[in-house]
Design a protein around this motif. Structure first.
Motif, PDB file in Angstrom:
ATOM      1  N   LEU A  17       4.520   5.673 -13.808  1.00  0.00           N
ATOM      2  CA  LEU A  17       5.694   5.452 -12.969  1.00  0.00           C
ATOM      3  C   LEU A  17       5.889   6.613 -12.001  1.00  0.00           C
ATOM      4  O   LEU A  17       6.153   6.421 -10.811  1.00  0.00           O
ATOM      5  CB  LEU A  17       6.936   5.276 -13.845  1.00  0.00           C
ATOM      6  N   GLU A  18       5.736   7.830 -12.499  1.00  0.00           N
ATOM      7  CA  GLU A  18       5.928   9.020 -11.663  1.00  0.00           C
ATOM      8  C   GLU A  18       4.743   9.266 -10.743  1.00  0.00           C
ATOM      9  O   GLU A  18       4.893   9.786  -9.640  1.00  0.00           O
ATOM     10  CB  GLU A  18       6.179  10.240 -12.558  1.00  0.00           C
ATOM     11  N   ALA A  19       3.533   8.899 -11.232  1.00  0.00           N
ATOM     12  CA  ALA A  19       2.312   8.986 -10.400  1.00  0.00           C
ATOM     13  C   ALA A  19       2.185  10.326  -9.693  1.00  0.00           C
ATOM     14  O   ALA A  19       2.024  10.386  -8.474  1.00  0.00           O
ATOM     15  CB  ALA A  19       2.293   7.836  -9.391  1.00  0.00           C
ATOM     16  N   ASN A  20       2.256  11.410 -10.442  1.00  0.00           N
ATOM     17  CA  ASN A  20       2.192  12.731  -9.806  1.00  0.00           C
ATOM     18  C   ASN A  20       1.185  13.658 -10.476  1.00  0.00           C
ATOM     19  O   ASN A  20       1.217  14.851 -10.268  1.00  0.00           O
ATOM     20  CB  ASN A  20       3.579  13.382  -9.819  1.00  0.00           C
ATOM     21  N   ASN A  21       0.307  13.095 -11.312  1.00  0.00           N
ATOM     22  CA  ASN A  21      -0.669  13.948 -11.996  1.00  0.00           C
ATOM     23  C   ASN A  21      -2.006  13.216 -12.077  1.00  0.00           C
ATOM     24  O   ASN A  21      -2.387  12.674 -13.109  1.00  0.00           O
ATOM     25  CB  ASN A  21      -0.168  14.311 -13.400  1.00  0.00           C
ATOM     26  N   ILE A  45      -4.382  11.657 -15.317  1.00  0.00           N
ATOM     27  CA  ILE A  45      -4.703  10.237 -15.429  1.00  0.00           C
ATOM     28  C   ILE A  45      -6.200  10.055 -15.655  1.00  0.00           C
ATOM     29  O   ILE A  45      -6.635   9.284 -16.506  1.00  0.00           O
ATOM     30  CB  ILE A  45      -4.271   9.480 -14.151  1.00  0.00           C
ATOM     31  N   GLU A  46      -6.999  10.787 -14.893  1.00  0.00           N
ATOM     32  CA  GLU A  46      -8.454  10.708 -15.060  1.00  0.00           C
ATOM     33  C   GLU A  46      -8.871  11.141 -16.457  1.00  0.00           C
ATOM     34  O   GLU A  46      -9.729  10.508 -17.090  1.00  0.00           O
ATOM     35  CB  GLU A  46      -9.149  11.585 -14.014  1.00  0.00           C
ATOM     36  N   ALA A  47      -8.276  12.226 -16.940  1.00  0.00           N
ATOM     37  CA  ALA A  47      -8.603  12.713 -18.286  1.00  0.00           C
ATOM     38  C   ALA A  47      -8.247  11.674 -19.341  1.00  0.00           C
ATOM     39  O   ALA A  47      -9.014  11.437 -20.291  1.00  0.00           O
ATOM     40  CB  ALA A  47      -7.867  14.027 -18.561  1.00  0.00           C
ATOM     41  N   LEU A  48      -7.085  11.041 -19.204  1.00  0.00           N
ATOM     42  CA  LEU A  48      -6.663  10.037 -20.185  1.00  0.00           C
ATOM     43  C   LEU A  48      -7.575   8.815 -20.150  1.00  0.00           C
ATOM     44  O   LEU A  48      -7.932   8.265 -21.206  1.00  0.00           O
ATOM     45  CB  LEU A  48      -5.217   9.631 -19.915  1.00  0.00           C
ATOM     46  N   LEU A  49      -7.970   8.392 -18.952  1.00  0.00           N
ATOM     47  CA  LEU A  49      -8.891   7.257 -18.848  1.00  0.00           C
ATOM     48  C   LEU A  49     -10.223   7.576 -19.516  1.00  0.00           C
ATOM     49  O   LEU A  49     -10.793   6.751 -20.233  1.00  0.00           O
ATOM     50  CB  LEU A  49      -9.110   6.899 -17.379  1.00  0.00           C
ATOM     51  N   LEU A  50     -10.735   8.786 -19.283  1.00  0.00           N
ATOM     52  CA  LEU A  50     -11.990   9.192 -19.914  1.00  0.00           C
ATOM     53  C   LEU A  50     -11.844   9.262 -21.432  1.00  0.00           C
ATOM     54  O   LEU A  50     -12.758   8.890 -22.173  1.00  0.00           O
ATOM     55  CB  LEU A  50     -12.444  10.538 -19.364  1.00  0.00           C
ATOM     56  N   MET A  70       5.298   7.590 -23.038  1.00  0.00           N
ATOM     57  CA  MET A  70       4.753   8.722 -22.280  1.00  0.00           C
ATOM     58  C   MET A  70       3.828   8.236 -21.173  1.00  0.00           C
ATOM     59  O   MET A  70       3.915   8.669 -20.023  1.00  0.00           O
ATOM     60  CB  MET A  70       3.968   9.650 -23.220  1.00  0.00           C
ATOM     61  N   VAL A  71       2.940   7.319 -21.527  1.00  0.00           N
ATOM     62  CA  VAL A  71       1.945   6.838 -20.566  1.00  0.00           C
ATOM     63  C   VAL A  71       2.620   6.022 -19.467  1.00  0.00           C
ATOM     64  O   VAL A  71       2.280   6.138 -18.285  1.00  0.00           O
ATOM     65  CB  VAL A  71       0.860   6.026 -21.292  1.00  0.00           C
ATOM     66  N   SER A  72       3.586   5.187 -19.842  1.00  0.00           N
ATOM     67  CA  SER A  72       4.291   4.376 -18.840  1.00  0.00           C
ATOM     68  C   SER A  72       5.009   5.265 -17.826  1.00  0.00           C
ATOM     69  O   SER A  72       4.968   5.020 -16.615  1.00  0.00           O
ATOM     70  CB  SER A  72       5.280   3.441 -19.523  1.00  0.00           C
ATOM     71  N   ARG A  73       5.654   6.305 -18.303  1.00  0.00           N
ATOM     72  CA  ARG A  73       6.344   7.222 -17.390  1.00  0.00           C
ATOM     73  C   ARG A  73       5.352   7.985 -16.527  1.00  0.00           C
ATOM     74  O   ARG A  73       5.634   8.305 -15.366  1.00  0.00           O
ATOM     75  CB  ARG A  73       7.214   8.181 -18.201  1.00  0.00           C
ATOM     76  N   LEU A  74       4.197   8.293 -17.085  1.00  0.00           N
ATOM     77  CA  LEU A  74       3.151   8.982 -16.328  1.00  0.00           C
ATOM     78  C   LEU A  74       2.746   8.157 -15.109  1.00  0.00           C
ATOM     79  O   LEU A  74       2.636   8.681 -13.995  1.00  0.00           O
ATOM     80  CB  LEU A  74       1.941   9.228 -17.235  1.00  0.00           C
ATOM     81  N   TYR A 109       0.816  -1.213   0.000  1.00  0.00           N
ATOM     82  CA  TYR A 109       0.000   0.000   0.000  1.00  0.00           C
ATOM     83  C   TYR A 109       0.851   1.265   0.000  1.00  0.00           C
ATOM     84  O   TYR A 109       0.342   2.347  -0.277  1.00  0.00           O
ATOM     85  CB  TYR A 109      -0.959   0.001   1.196  1.00  0.00           C
ATOM     86  N   ASN A 110       2.108   1.131   0.310  1.00  0.00           N
ATOM     87  CA  ASN A 110       2.999   2.295   0.234  1.00  0.00           C
ATOM     88  C   ASN A 110       3.457   2.579  -1.189  1.00  0.00           C
ATOM     89  O   ASN A 110       4.076   3.605  -1.456  1.00  0.00           O
ATOM     90  CB  ASN A 110       4.228   2.096   1.134  1.00  0.00           C
ATOM     91  N   GLN A 111       3.156   1.661  -2.108  1.00  0.00           N
ATOM     92  CA  GLN A 111       3.470   1.924  -3.512  1.00  0.00           C
ATOM     93  C   GLN A 111       2.571   3.056  -3.994  1.00  0.00           C
ATOM     94  O   GLN A 111       1.360   3.038  -3.783  1.00  0.00           O
ATOM     95  CB  GLN A 111       3.256   0.668  -4.347  1.00  0.00           C
ATOM     96  N   SER A 112       3.180   4.008  -4.640  1.00  0.00           N
ATOM     97  CA  SER A 112       2.463   5.244  -4.968  1.00  0.00           C
ATOM     98  C   SER A 112       1.250   5.009  -5.843  1.00  0.00           C
ATOM     99  O   SER A 112       0.235   5.683  -5.699  1.00  0.00           O
ATOM    100  CB  SER A 112       3.416   6.229  -5.661  1.00  0.00           C
ATOM    101  N   ASN A 113       1.313   4.049  -6.760  1.00  0.00           N
ATOM    102  CA  ASN A 113       0.211   3.867  -7.702  1.00  0.00           C
ATOM    103  C   ASN A 113      -1.090   3.458  -7.027  1.00  0.00           C
ATOM    104  O   ASN A 113      -2.169   3.897  -7.415  1.00  0.00           O
ATOM    105  CB  ASN A 113       0.576   2.809  -8.752  1.00  0.00           C
ATOM    106  N   ILE A 114      -0.967   2.592  -6.012  1.00  0.00           N
ATOM    107  CA  ILE A 114      -2.176   2.100  -5.362  1.00  0.00           C
ATOM    108  C   ILE A 114      -2.904   3.243  -4.670  1.00  0.00           C
ATOM    109  O   ILE A 114      -4.108   3.439  -4.855  1.00  0.00           O
ATOM    110  CB  ILE A 114      -1.843   0.967  -4.381  1.00  0.00           C
ATOM    111  N   ASN A 115      -2.195   4.023  -3.883  1.00  0.00           N
ATOM    112  CA  ASN A 115      -2.827   5.175  -3.239  1.00  0.00           C
ATOM    113  C   ASN A 115      -3.302   6.194  -4.262  1.00  0.00           C
ATOM    114  O   ASN A 115      -4.299   6.879  -4.068  1.00  0.00           O
ATOM    115  CB  ASN A 115      -1.839   5.832  -2.265  1.00  0.00           C
ATOM    116  N   TYR A 116      -2.590   6.273  -5.349  1.00  0.00           N
ATOM    117  CA  TYR A 116      -2.922   7.190  -6.432  1.00  0.00           C
ATOM    118  C   TYR A 116      -4.284   6.844  -7.021  1.00  0.00           C
ATOM    119  O   TYR A 116      -5.138   7.699  -7.221  1.00  0.00           O
ATOM    120  CB  TYR A 116      -1.824   7.020  -7.483  1.00  0.00           C
ATOM    121  N   PHE A 117      -4.503   5.532  -7.265  1.00  0.00           N
ATOM    122  CA  PHE A 117      -5.748   5.097  -7.887  1.00  0.00           C
ATOM    123  C   PHE A 117      -6.933   5.181  -6.946  1.00  0.00           C
ATOM    124  O   PHE A 117      -8.075   5.133  -7.392  1.00  0.00           O
ATOM    125  CB  PHE A 117      -5.609   3.659  -8.400  1.00  0.00           C
TER     126      PHE A 117
END
Length: 565
Positions: free
Chosen positions: A186-190, A194-199, A180-184, A81-89
């Motif tokens: 990986l960095e998990a800071n926007n 991410i929401e806009a791209l998913l939509l 571009m997307v993979s780095r996005l 849970y300390n992995q940034s992506n999980i908290n990010y999502f």
């Protein structure tokens, strides 16, 4: 009963390791036959799809596995849970989180050769490239081309042919958009982006469909995901892409001749209202192309439609959510749900948890385009459709009743210009008020005190005083002060409320009171509270006629409209 089994080798999870990958690594270094063999000893079941974040059993694996590692469950869970992506999502609410993590075994052969563990980043559906080695992820054996699966014998060998996945890795260069997307991720800071791209990927998944339907990213091949991502990026970052998309949408106007251009462009309007992103032209080279949805996305039910002109059968052009439908025709979502409940509007889908019903825009067009709409040059003595919310409160009526009257031709629609959408229409005040007066009450439903105060343009305290003088009986058993429908029915047929007459005739209450004195008409009830008053008259034909004549003399013309009774 919890297992007492403990693993011989129990390394800590890597900081960027996936839980599924951790199971596979524990299995590998402890010489077991597969992750299920390990879970058998833990007295649980290993299902790779359940070991993805946000699955129902994700946390259970920490509880079962922690004792075998000589850890506490919360300590083990902390690694993941300390992995940034999980908290990010956790903050992403616009799509089902199950779609965000892929079901397949996907890996970078160069990363796996460097260090034998599976990275959490590879599990994310939209990630199809390794941001470190700039190559495409793989999901099949490069030797026998067998699709790789979780619960393997060894992490670095193909279970079918036994060849190594890492000794002589075969890599394919990825494109810059996948990178571009993979780095996005990986960095998990926007998070907003991410929401806009998913939509955007949802929109381009079914470009002419207004559902904003969620593609099943967790099951798609990487080539398909990459194509959707490219289209989504084009929508966000290419003005020429958006222009071509609009042109293609407007081309539909030629087919649906009697649907307004606003309805044709509704897929974009729907997306634009949800996606809070400032579009730009930073990727002008991405070009728009039309693709056959049925050929591209197997298993999608597109529905076959026939236009109301019966011209030809077509694939689904677009669908519309209840939220957007409410916005288009000037209602709130509760009213739309009421119309669905009473079968005035029939949705395509049953509403799922957290989502509103979906409607067929073309079926709605067929339903409403059959209506006769009269052209008017001005809106004198007409009431705009969006004002119904305000008017309905004065009659305790529902939108369902208005729709039934309109669709049955009992209420005429008026509209300036060429618009055919319901939100642009007007209704004749007199016809509307008379129709609503017949529905001023619903026999089976009670009327709250707040509603009564609105109906009589008065104050709740004055409404309650009516009970003190035995004009009606109120219901004190419910949480809110109310009057039973049959009691209100008797009351409204027995008395004329001068407050309503004042409002609808546009004559001050005091002027009407002066007129009553001249006509020698005594109110049955008259009280004031905090600057408001409530005045009731006995309902008789003679009093009605006297009121009509008085108001006509006051106005200097005949009164031929509803004036409150």
């Amino acid at each position: 009963m919890n297992s007492t089994f403990q693993l011989t080798y129990a390394p800590e999870p890597k900081s960027d390791e996936s839980l599924r990958g951790y199971f596979e690594r524990l299995n590998h270094i402890n010489g077991m036959k597969g992750a299920q063999n390990l879970c058998d000893k833990l007295r649980t079941t290993y299902l790779p799809q359940q070991a993805r974040p946000f699955s129902k059993k994700y946390n259970n694996y920490f509880i079962n596995l922690a004792p075998a590692l000589r850890m506490k469950p919360e300590e083990l869970a902390g690694y993941f849970y300390n992995q940034s992506n999980i908290n990010y999502f956790r903050e992403i609410n616009l799509t089902n989180t199950a779609h965000l993590y892929h079901k397949d075994f996907r890996f970078c052969p160069l990363c796996l050769a460097d260090d034998l563990y599976m990275k959490h980043l590879w599990d994310i559906s939209l990630v199809t490239a390794c941001p470190i080695h700039q190559c495409n992820l793989q999901s099949e054996c490069p030797h026998c081309h067998e699709k790789l699966k979780w619960n393997t014998w060894k992490l670095n060998e193909c279970r079918k042919c036994g060849e190594s996945l890492t000794v002589t890795p075969i890599v394919t260069q990825c494109d810059k958009y996948s990178m571009m997307v993979s780095r996005l991720f990986l960095e998990a800071n926007n998070n907003k982006y991410i929401e806009a791209l998913l939509l955007a990927t949802q929109r381009m998944h079914r470009a002419f469909d207004n559902m904003l339907s969620t593609p099943k990213l967790e099951t798609y091949a990487m080539s398909r995901i990459q194509q959707l991502v490219h289209l989504g990026l084009g929508l966000l970052h290419s003005s020429s892409f958006r222009h071509s998309y609009f042109v293609e949408l407007k081309h539909r106007k030629a087919t649906y001749r009697d649907i307004s251009i606003e309805s044709v462009l509704e897929p974009w309007a729907n997306f634009n209202s949800v996606c809070q992103f400032q579009y730009d032209d930073s990727l002008p080279e991405i070009s728009f192309f039309t693709r056959d949805i049925e050929a591209f996305d197997e298993g999608i039910s597109t529905s076959r439609l026939t236009t109301y002109k019966k011209q030809n059968e077509l694939s689904l052009s677009h669908q519309i959510s209840a939220n957007r439908l409410a916005s288009l025709i000037g209602l709130d979502l509760d009213s739309i749900n009421s119309l669905v409940e009473h079968n005035v509007l029939v949705p395509l889908t049953v509403a799922r948890k957290g989502r509103s019903p979906i409607f067929d825009m073309n079926a709605l067009a067929e339903q409403f385009c059959e209506l006769e709409i009269h052209q008017v040059s001005s809106s004198e003595e007409l009431i705009h459709f969006h004002e119904l919310n305000r008017v309905l409160l004065l009659f305790t009526a529902s939108h369902r009743y208005i729709y039934e009257l309109i669709l049955n031709g009992k209420l005429k629609l008026y509209c300036p210009g060429e618009h055919r959408q319901l939100k642009h229409c007007y209704l004749n005040e007199q016809d509307l008020y008379k129709a609503l007066q017949a529905q001023l009450y619903e026999h089976e439903q009670s009327v709250t005190g707040t509603a009564l105060a609105s109906i009589f343009f008065s104050h709740l305290t004055l409404i309650k005083r009516l009970e003190a003088v035995n004009l009606f009986e109120a219901n004190h058993w419910s949480n809110e002060y109310s009057v039973e429908g049959h009691e209100f029915h008797k009351f409204i047929n027995k008395y004329i409320c001068l407050n309503r007459v004042s409002y609808f005739a546009n004559v001050p209450e005091n002027t009407l009171l002066d007129g009553l004195k001249m006509l020698r008409i005594e109110p049955i009830f008259q009280e004031s509270f905090r600057g408001k008053q409530l005045i009731l008259l006995s309902d008789s034909q003679s009093i009605r006629l006297k009121l009509y004549k008085f108001i006509e003399n006051l106005k200097g013309r005949l009164i031929d409209k509803y004036i409150g009774f």
